[in-house]
Design a protein around this motif. Structure first.
Motif, PDB file in Angstrom:
ATOM      1  N   PRO A  55      41.129  32.847  47.177  1.00 33.85           N
ATOM      2  CA  PRO A  55      41.745  34.134  46.858  1.00 33.85           C
ATOM      3  C   PRO A  55      43.086  34.360  47.547  1.00 33.85           C
ATOM      4  O   PRO A  55      43.907  35.135  47.053  1.00 33.85           O
ATOM      5  CB  PRO A  55      40.708  35.154  47.345  1.00 33.85           C
ATOM      6  CG  PRO A  55      39.411  34.413  47.302  1.00 33.85           C
ATOM      7  CD  PRO A  55      39.768  33.017  47.724  1.00 33.85           C
ATOM      8  N   LYS A  56      43.321  33.701  48.678  1.00 37.39           N
ATOM      9  CA  LYS A  56      44.564  33.922  49.419  1.00 37.39           C
ATOM     10  C   LYS A  56      45.642  32.907  49.060  1.00 37.39           C
ATOM     11  O   LYS A  56      46.839  33.194  49.179  1.00 37.39           O
ATOM     12  CB  LYS A  56      44.280  33.865  50.917  1.00 37.39           C
ATOM     13  CG  LYS A  56      43.359  34.966  51.412  1.00 37.39           C
ATOM     14  CD  LYS A  56      43.086  34.827  52.898  1.00 37.39           C
ATOM     15  CE  LYS A  56      42.169  35.939  53.396  1.00 37.39           C
ATOM     16  NZ  LYS A  56      40.792  35.812  52.883  1.00 37.39           N
ATOM     17  N   TRP A  57      45.249  31.714  48.641  1.00 41.23           N
ATOM     18  CA  TRP A  57      46.216  30.652  48.418  1.00 41.23           C
ATOM     19  C   TRP A  57      46.515  30.394  46.946  1.00 41.23           C
ATOM     20  O   TRP A  57      47.663  30.168  46.573  1.00 41.23           O
ATOM     21  CB  TRP A  57      45.719  29.346  49.053  1.00 41.23           C
ATOM     22  CG  TRP A  57      45.494  29.435  50.529  1.00 41.23           C
ATOM     23  CD1 TRP A  57      45.989  30.378  51.382  1.00 41.23           C
ATOM     24  CD2 TRP A  57      44.701  28.560  51.341  1.00 41.23           C
ATOM     25  NE1 TRP A  57      45.555  30.148  52.667  1.00 41.23           N
ATOM     26  CE2 TRP A  57      44.772  29.040  52.668  1.00 41.23           C
ATOM     27  CE3 TRP A  57      43.949  27.419  51.071  1.00 41.23           C
ATOM     28  CZ2 TRP A  57      44.116  28.395  53.721  1.00 41.23           C
ATOM     29  CZ3 TRP A  57      43.300  26.787  52.128  1.00 41.23           C
ATOM     30  CH2 TRP A  57      43.387  27.262  53.433  1.00 41.23           C
ATOM     31  N   LEU A  58      45.492  30.425  46.105  1.00 41.40           N
ATOM     32  CA  LEU A  58      45.670  30.041  44.701  1.00 41.40           C
ATOM     33  C   LEU A  58      45.712  31.230  43.745  1.00 41.40           C
ATOM     34  O   LEU A  58      46.552  31.263  42.835  1.00 41.40           O
ATOM     35  CB  LEU A  58      44.554  29.087  44.278  1.00 41.40           C
ATOM     36  CG  LEU A  58      44.649  28.573  42.841  1.00 41.40           C
ATOM     37  CD1 LEU A  58      45.861  27.662  42.670  1.00 41.40           C
ATOM     38  CD2 LEU A  58      43.379  27.846  42.422  1.00 41.40           C
ATOM     39  N   LEU A  59      44.831  32.204  43.922  1.00 43.19           N
ATOM     40  CA  LEU A  59      44.770  33.300  42.962  1.00 43.19           C
ATOM     41  C   LEU A  59      46.056  34.117  42.897  1.00 43.19           C
ATOM     42  O   LEU A  59      46.399  34.620  41.811  1.00 43.19           O
ATOM     43  CB  LEU A  59      43.564  34.198  43.246  1.00 43.19           C
ATOM     44  CG  LEU A  59      42.192  33.522  43.124  1.00 43.19           C
ATOM     45  CD1 LEU A  59      41.085  34.571  43.159  1.00 43.19           C
ATOM     46  CD2 LEU A  59      42.077  32.665  41.866  1.00 43.19           C
ATOM     47  N   PRO A  60      46.815  34.266  44.009  1.00 42.60           N
ATOM     48  CA  PRO A  60      48.111  34.950  43.868  1.00 42.60           C
ATOM     49  C   PRO A  60      49.065  34.211  42.925  1.00 42.60           C
ATOM     50  O   PRO A  60      49.868  34.845  42.235  1.00 42.60           O
ATOM     51  CB  PRO A  60      48.652  34.982  45.296  1.00 42.60           C
ATOM     52  CG  PRO A  60      47.436  34.964  46.154  1.00 42.60           C
ATOM     53  CD  PRO A  60      46.475  34.055  45.429  1.00 42.60           C
ATOM     54  N   VAL A  61      48.991  32.880  42.880  1.00 42.87           N
ATOM     55  CA  VAL A  61      49.808  32.098  41.941  1.00 42.87           C
ATOM     56  C   VAL A  61      49.401  32.454  40.506  1.00 42.87           C
ATOM     57  O   VAL A  61      50.250  32.692  39.640  1.00 42.87           O
ATOM     58  CB  VAL A  61      49.623  30.585  42.193  1.00 42.87           C
ATOM     59  CG1 VAL A  61      50.341  29.767  41.122  1.00 42.87           C
ATOM     60  CG2 VAL A  61      50.132  30.217  43.578  1.00 42.87           C
ATOM     61  N   VAL A  62      48.098  32.494  40.268  1.00 44.05           N
ATOM     62  CA  VAL A  62      47.594  32.823  38.925  1.00 44.05           C
ATOM     63  C   VAL A  62      48.078  34.199  38.508  1.00 44.05           C
ATOM     64  O   VAL A  62      48.606  34.389  37.402  1.00 44.05           O
ATOM     65  CB  VAL A  62      46.052  32.770  38.902  1.00 44.05           C
ATOM     66  CG1 VAL A  62      45.526  33.250  37.553  1.00 44.05           C
ATOM     67  CG2 VAL A  62      45.564  31.351  39.191  1.00 44.05           C
ATOM     68  N   ARG A  63      47.914  35.170  39.379  1.00 43.25           N
ATOM     69  CA  ARG A  63      48.273  36.545  39.017  1.00 43.25           C
ATOM     70  C   ARG A  63      49.773  36.693  38.763  1.00 43.25           C
ATOM     71  O   ARG A  63      50.189  37.386  37.828  1.00 43.25           O
ATOM     72  CB  ARG A  63      47.817  37.502  40.116  1.00 43.25           C
ATOM     73  CG  ARG A  63      46.291  37.612  40.196  1.00 43.25           C
ATOM     74  CD  ARG A  63      45.838  38.761  41.077  1.00 43.25           C
ATOM     75  NE  ARG A  63      44.390  38.920  40.966  1.00 43.25           N
ATOM     76  CZ  ARG A  63      43.507  38.364  41.790  1.00 43.25           C
ATOM     77  NH1 ARG A  63      43.938  37.619  42.789  1.00 43.25           N
ATOM     78  NH2 ARG A  63      42.204  38.548  41.610  1.00 43.25           N
ATOM     79  N   GLU A  64      50.587  36.054  39.602  1.00 43.43           N
ATOM     80  CA  GLU A  64      52.033  36.172  39.398  1.00 43.43           C
ATOM     81  C   GLU A  64      52.464  35.480  38.110  1.00 43.43           C
ATOM     82  O   GLU A  64      53.317  35.990  37.381  1.00 43.43           O
ATOM     83  CB  GLU A  64      52.782  35.604  40.598  1.00 43.43           C
ATOM     84  CG  GLU A  64      52.658  36.467  41.836  1.00 43.43           C
ATOM     85  CD  GLU A  64      53.766  36.229  42.841  1.00 43.43           C
ATOM     86  OE1 GLU A  64      54.822  35.665  42.475  1.00 43.43           O
ATOM     87  OE2 GLU A  64      53.566  36.602  44.019  1.00 43.43           O
ATOM     88  N   ASN A  65      51.881  34.335  37.821  1.00 48.40           N
ATOM     89  CA  ASN A  65      52.259  33.626  36.599  1.00 48.40           C
ATOM     90  C   ASN A  65      51.769  34.346  35.348  1.00 48.40           C
ATOM     91  O   ASN A  65      52.448  34.363  34.317  1.00 48.40           O
ATOM     92  CB  ASN A  65      51.750  32.187  36.637  1.00 48.40           C
ATOM     93  CG  ASN A  65      52.521  31.335  37.640  1.00 48.40           C
ATOM     94  OD1 ASN A  65      53.602  31.718  38.098  1.00 48.40           O
ATOM     95  ND2 ASN A  65      51.971  30.181  37.996  1.00 48.40           N
ATOM     96  N   LEU A  66      50.600  34.963  35.431  1.00 49.41           N
ATOM     97  CA  LEU A  66      50.133  35.765  34.303  1.00 49.41           C
ATOM     98  C   LEU A  66      51.047  36.965  34.080  1.00 49.41           C
ATOM     99  O   LEU A  66      51.383  37.314  32.943  1.00 49.41           O
ATOM    100  CB  LEU A  66      48.702  36.249  34.542  1.00 49.41           C
ATOM    101  CG  LEU A  66      47.582  35.209  34.417  1.00 49.41           C
ATOM    102  CD1 LEU A  66      46.252  35.815  34.873  1.00 49.41           C
ATOM    103  CD2 LEU A  66      47.461  34.684  32.989  1.00 49.41           C
ATOM    104  N   ALA A  67      51.471  37.598  35.166  1.00 48.95           N
ATOM    105  CA  ALA A  67      52.312  38.792  35.051  1.00 48.95           C
ATOM    106  C   ALA A  67      53.698  38.465  34.524  1.00 48.95           C
ATOM    107  O   ALA A  67      54.265  39.213  33.724  1.00 48.95           O
ATOM    108  CB  ALA A  67      52.414  39.488  36.409  1.00 48.95           C
ATOM    109  N   SER A  68      54.245  37.331  34.970  1.00 47.18           N
ATOM    110  CA  SER A  68      55.613  36.977  34.570  1.00 47.18           C
ATOM    111  C   SER A  68      55.667  36.348  33.187  1.00 47.18           C
ATOM    112  O   SER A  68      56.660  36.483  32.463  1.00 47.18           O
ATOM    113  CB  SER A  68      56.229  36.023  35.586  1.00 47.18           C
ATOM    114  OG  SER A  68      55.601  34.744  35.529  1.00 47.18           O
ATOM    115  N   GLY A  69      54.600  35.641  32.824  1.00 50.29           N
ATOM    116  CA  GLY A  69      54.588  34.923  31.557  1.00 50.29           C
ATOM    117  C   GLY A  69      55.511  33.732  31.535  1.00 50.29           C
ATOM    118  O   GLY A  69      55.692  33.093  30.494  1.00 50.29           O
ATOM    119  N   VAL A  70      56.068  33.371  32.687  1.00 48.10           N
ATOM    120  CA  VAL A  70      57.045  32.275  32.770  1.00 48.10           C
ATOM    121  C   VAL A  70      56.361  30.925  32.908  1.00 48.10           C
ATOM    122  O   VAL A  70      56.813  29.921  32.351  1.00 48.10           O
ATOM    123  CB  VAL A  70      58.009  32.512  33.954  1.00 48.10           C
ATOM    124  CG1 VAL A  70      58.905  31.290  34.171  1.00 48.10           C
ATOM    125  CG2 VAL A  70      58.847  33.760  33.715  1.00 48.10           C
TER     126      VAL A  70
END
Length: 503
Positions: A393-408
């Motif tokens: 939750p601290k290392w990988l899930l923030p990557v998922v959430r940011e990439n989902l939000a940006s759509g980039v």
């Protein structure tokens, strides 16, 4: 040389008869200036080494380290260090097999707080204590990583709050209680407070420590929390060095190679980095003289390390364990793992980072692959698989959430890492052998994972771990597809499929 036990009195003999670098400074002249919670392998391979470097240069004699333990298991470290004058051997292992061993002398005492909590508080309260540092693991901060709130339901924490509200310190059991008690004493005697320096793998670790201490202190006394907020500094930092757990093999290695007994040596890779925010309330060692990068904004460096190195560790460990590997360098000897990790870092991890002028990210990513493949270190896959509910939750899930939000950027490879964790959490490998799950939530995770085959999203439904990711079809569809591949075809074939899709 006959076998001797590591101690101050043995240093001359060790220096004469071996190529181990011993402290050339007068340890009796060192004054305590740092109290450190979490004296394990990493601290002794990292922060304590930096202070040792300064001492060898004739600096930082007011910043000797006093270790402080709070957990019952810490009694073993107390006994080991006390038996050898708080000295220990640090061996850096290069990929080519070169060994560089030195005896570290920067830790000058170790206090096991359960022996006498009030006495431990007095160590924190004394004027010479300028810094209180922490390596208490990602899960040690007692917060809900989904809500970001302090967990007041923790029985040990609640007991410490009650005791401090009554003005007592005799039974404190947590580092929150002990450190806050030290600050209460400093405030009462009109002394400057100390700096609280987190060195754990959490984004904004100083900010996290700041928020959690304010929550804890506020439950004791609102005015105390206001004073801490105004007067105590909590610098952010990024720390990096791969340090496997010490085994009996390392103890025997010291004894056979150098002829002395070290109860708890440390082995590590030859890479070392520390990026530290220059925010200290009452002085600090001349860190830069020892190679620490002192900066005003640590966050871009933290994200680089957490989302590339730490997340990649999770990317290799579950797939690697399922594929039958038990040592990290054996995983990396299979090129498909290196290709998978590089693809994750390039396609998903890197797009979530902040600008880092002057940093060659391509070189950094490839250096990570080389570091993971260091066979001399003998890091274990099981170590990387441990405490996943605090790490993912601290290392990988923030990557998922940011990439989902940006759509980039895509989330397919991140979904694959989570799916590999879900498959690993079932507790049985691909040969039908049991897997010992080392996690504070082990029972709960295995229960969720036991339903993976009948409900491919069962593992993701735990909102305490995954928050609202279960509501993100772009992620869940890829996760479910890859978990099915893992069940039907196994870890190696699943990696082959994922890599083929990238071409």
């Amino acid at each position: 040389m006959s076998t001797i036990h590591l101690s101050n009195s043995a240093l001359d003999t060790i220096a004469r008869d071996t190529d181990v670098h011993v402290p050339g400074y007068d340890r009796s002249a060192i004054k305590p200036g740092i109290v450190h919670f979490g004296v394990g392998g990493f601290h002794r391979a990292h922060q304590a080494l930096y202070i040792d470097r300064l001492l060898r240069q004739g600096e930082a004699f007011d910043f000797g380290i006093v270790g402080m333990g709070v957990m019952p298991s810490d009694a073993r470290m107390r006994d080991a260090l006390h038996s050898q004058d708080c000295l220990y051997t640090l061996t850096e292992k290069s990929p080519d097999g070169t060994l560089n061993s030195r005896i570290i002398g920067s830790i000058i005492d170790y206090v096991f707080a359960p022996d006498n909590p009030a006495a431990a508080v007095s160590v924190l309260a004394r004027e010479s204590t300028k810094i209180v540092s922490l390596t208490v693991t990602e899960g040690g901060y007692n917060f809900d990583h989904v809500k970001g709130e302090f967990d007041f339901t923790n029985e040990r924490v609640a007991a410490d709050i009650a005791e401090l509200k009554e003005g007592r310190t005799e039974s404190l059991r947590t580092f929150y209680g002990l450190i806050t008690a030290g600050l209460i004493a400093r405030r009462a005697s009109a002394q400057k407070p100390f700096t609280v320096m987190s060195c754990d793998n959490i984004q904004g670790n100083g900010e996290m420590a700041h928020r959690m201490f304010l929550a804890f202190a506020g439950a004791v006394d609102a005015e105390l929390a206001q004073w801490i907020d105004a007067e105590v500094s909590f610098p952010n930092s990024m720390v990096d060095r791969i340090t496997p757990e010490t085994t009996d093999a390392e103890r025997e290695e010291i004894k056979s190679a150098y002829g002395y007994v070290d109860e708890w040596p440390v082995v590590c890779e030859d890479f070392l980095q520390w990026v530290l925010e220059d925010n200290f309330v009452d002085g600090r060692p001349p860190h830069a003289d020892a190679g620490v990068e002192m900066v005003t904004d640590v966050v871009p460096y933290e994200l680089m390390k957490l989302r590339l190195l730490n997340a990649s560790h999770q990317g290799l460990c579950y797939f690697g364990y399922l594929a039958g590997h038990r040592l990290v360098h054996d995983v990396m000897a299979d090129r498909r793992f290196a290709d998978f990790l590089l693809a994750y870092m390039e396609r998903e991890g890197t797009p979530s980072l902040r600008p880092l002028p002057g940093v060659d990210l391509d070189a950094y990513r490839r250096e990570l692959i080389a570091r993971f493949g260091n066979a001399a270190v003998k890091d274990t896959v099981a170590r990387l698989c441990a405490e996943s509910s605090d790490r993912i939750p601290k290392w990988l899930l923030p990557v998922v959430r940011e990439n989902l939000a940006s759509g980039v950027a895509p989330v397919t490879l991140s979904a694959a890492i989570v799916a590999s964790w879900a498959r690993y959490a079932e507790g049985v490998d691909e040969d039908g052998e049991p897997i010992a799950i080392n996690d504070r939530m082990a029972q709960r995770l295995q229960e969720s994972a036991s339903h993976n085959r009948e409900d491919t999203l069962a593992f993701l439904r735990d909102r305490e771990v995954f928050g609202d990711l279960i509501d993100e079809p772009e992620f869940t569809s890829e996760y479910a597809r890859i978990l099915t591949l893992l069940h039907e075809r196994g870890a190696e074939d699943t990696l082959d499929t994922l890599l083929a899709e990238l071409v």
